[in-house]
Write a protein that holds these residues in place. Sequence first.
Motif, PDB file in Angstrom:
ATOM      1  N   LEU A  97       0.848  -1.193   0.000  1.00  0.00           N
ATOM      2  CA  LEU A  97       0.000   0.000   0.000  1.00  0.00           C
ATOM      3  C   LEU A  97       0.880   1.238   0.000  1.00  0.00           C
ATOM      4  O   LEU A  97       1.697   1.439   0.906  1.00  0.00           O
ATOM      5  N   TYR A 103      -1.701   1.490  -4.770  1.00  0.00           N
ATOM      6  CA  TYR A 103      -0.989   0.229  -4.542  1.00  0.00           C
ATOM      7  C   TYR A 103       0.095   0.014  -5.590  1.00  0.00           C
ATOM      8  O   TYR A 103      -0.027   0.477  -6.736  1.00  0.00           O
ATOM      9  N   HIS A 246      -9.836  -6.166  -7.440  1.00  0.00           N
ATOM     10  CA  HIS A 246      -9.526  -4.879  -6.813  1.00  0.00           C
ATOM     11  C   HIS A 246     -10.652  -3.888  -7.044  1.00  0.00           C
ATOM     12  O   HIS A 246     -11.089  -3.674  -8.181  1.00  0.00           O
ATOM     13  N   THR A 272      -8.836  -6.769  -2.777  1.00  0.00           N
ATOM     14  CA  THR A 272      -8.436  -5.509  -2.151  1.00  0.00           C
ATOM     15  C   THR A 272      -9.644  -4.577  -2.218  1.00  0.00           C
ATOM     16  O   THR A 272     -10.104  -4.224  -3.314  1.00  0.00           O
ATOM     17  N   HIS A 309      -8.200  -0.789   2.130  1.00  0.00           N
ATOM     18  CA  HIS A 309      -7.564   0.499   1.827  1.00  0.00           C
ATOM     19  C   HIS A 309      -8.614   1.605   1.903  1.00  0.00           C
ATOM     20  O   HIS A 309      -9.703   1.399   2.398  1.00  0.00           O
ATOM     21  N   LEU A 345      -4.671  -2.334   5.721  1.00  0.00           N
ATOM     22  CA  LEU A 345      -3.272  -2.007   5.408  1.00  0.00           C
ATOM     23  C   LEU A 345      -2.943  -0.555   5.724  1.00  0.00           C
ATOM     24  O   LEU A 345      -3.785   0.333   5.636  1.00  0.00           O
TER      25      LEU A 345
END
Length: 353
Positions: A97, A103, A246, A272, A309, A345
């Motif tokens: 991250l 990322y 993602h 993610t 995130h 993260l």
Amino acid sequence: MKRRSLLKAVSAATVMTLGGVGYAAHRRSTNPYYRGPSSDHFDGVRFHSPDQAADKNLTEVIRWQLARAGEPWPASLPSPFPADKPPERVDALRVVLIGHASYLFQVAGRNILVDPVFAKRASPLRFAGPKRANPPGIAFADLPPIDAVLITHNHYDHLDGPAVARLWQQHQPLIVAPLGNDAILRGYDETMHVEARDWGDSVDLGGGVRAHLLPANHWSARGLNDRRMALWCAYAITSPWGLHYHVGDSGLGDGAIFRAVAERFGAPRLATLPIGAYEPRWFMKPQHMNPEDAVEALRLLGNPQALGHHWGTFRLTDEGAERPAEALAAALAAAGRPPESFLALRPGQVWQG
């Protein structure tokens, strides 16, 4: 700066000051970024999600701002992890991250940046807009050779035009973005080549890695008059390592977009997902998942390993800086899932699969 450009920049900064979900007037009847045939998610001027909630109006924005009682953030929120210095290449999957929703994915010998934001503010202005609470988890100078850049949408906390232009000039990567964002990016470097694609399309990133553009429950704007005039997306990244799903930004909606991923590709090995910028719920829910929503999305995907995130770097909304991580821990406990199955993260933190 010319007066017209300044007004445009201030308008865009206002959108970001309202947490990326501010009021956007619909006076414009032509699209400055994209011209193409109408579809089930494009009406000839604006894009929309299958589960698109009604746009917030000015009255609702004023209601939020007048009642706003957000928790203060510290001026600085340093990561406990040192800035990473990635290896040049990785055979399996290595994830770092950089901060917020940025990322570095290293997989099957390819180096892929997603939504790279290195700016000090998520804003078109240097002196206004959400300011970084921590430095990037990888210094720009320490990036390995970049093969591809994936952009999910054009909000300033996801699309840092000067950073992408600098990456283009130094690395000449393959740049992939949803429809309309190519025009925005070329405004920062007219020589930049961008592969602009629609939902359902895919792009070969080399080395057996492919990026598939998928729907997300979100929206787009760079100013006050261009709402939903560039497309937004999530990505399914297929590689010899397996499937990595993602999402840059999305609401949960009815869960259909997450079920569709599992139906089309099977359960991912890694997801993610965003976990921040969610308060107040009455305002944010259509386009920003909270941690409880993210855990439900994970279930719909087939319960892969997950990384969180979109929290702890830019203050966009009302929750405190540490609340997303705390709420994620509570949501995992309530769902009977171990804490390590979904990590919140922090910049510089590395996960390897």
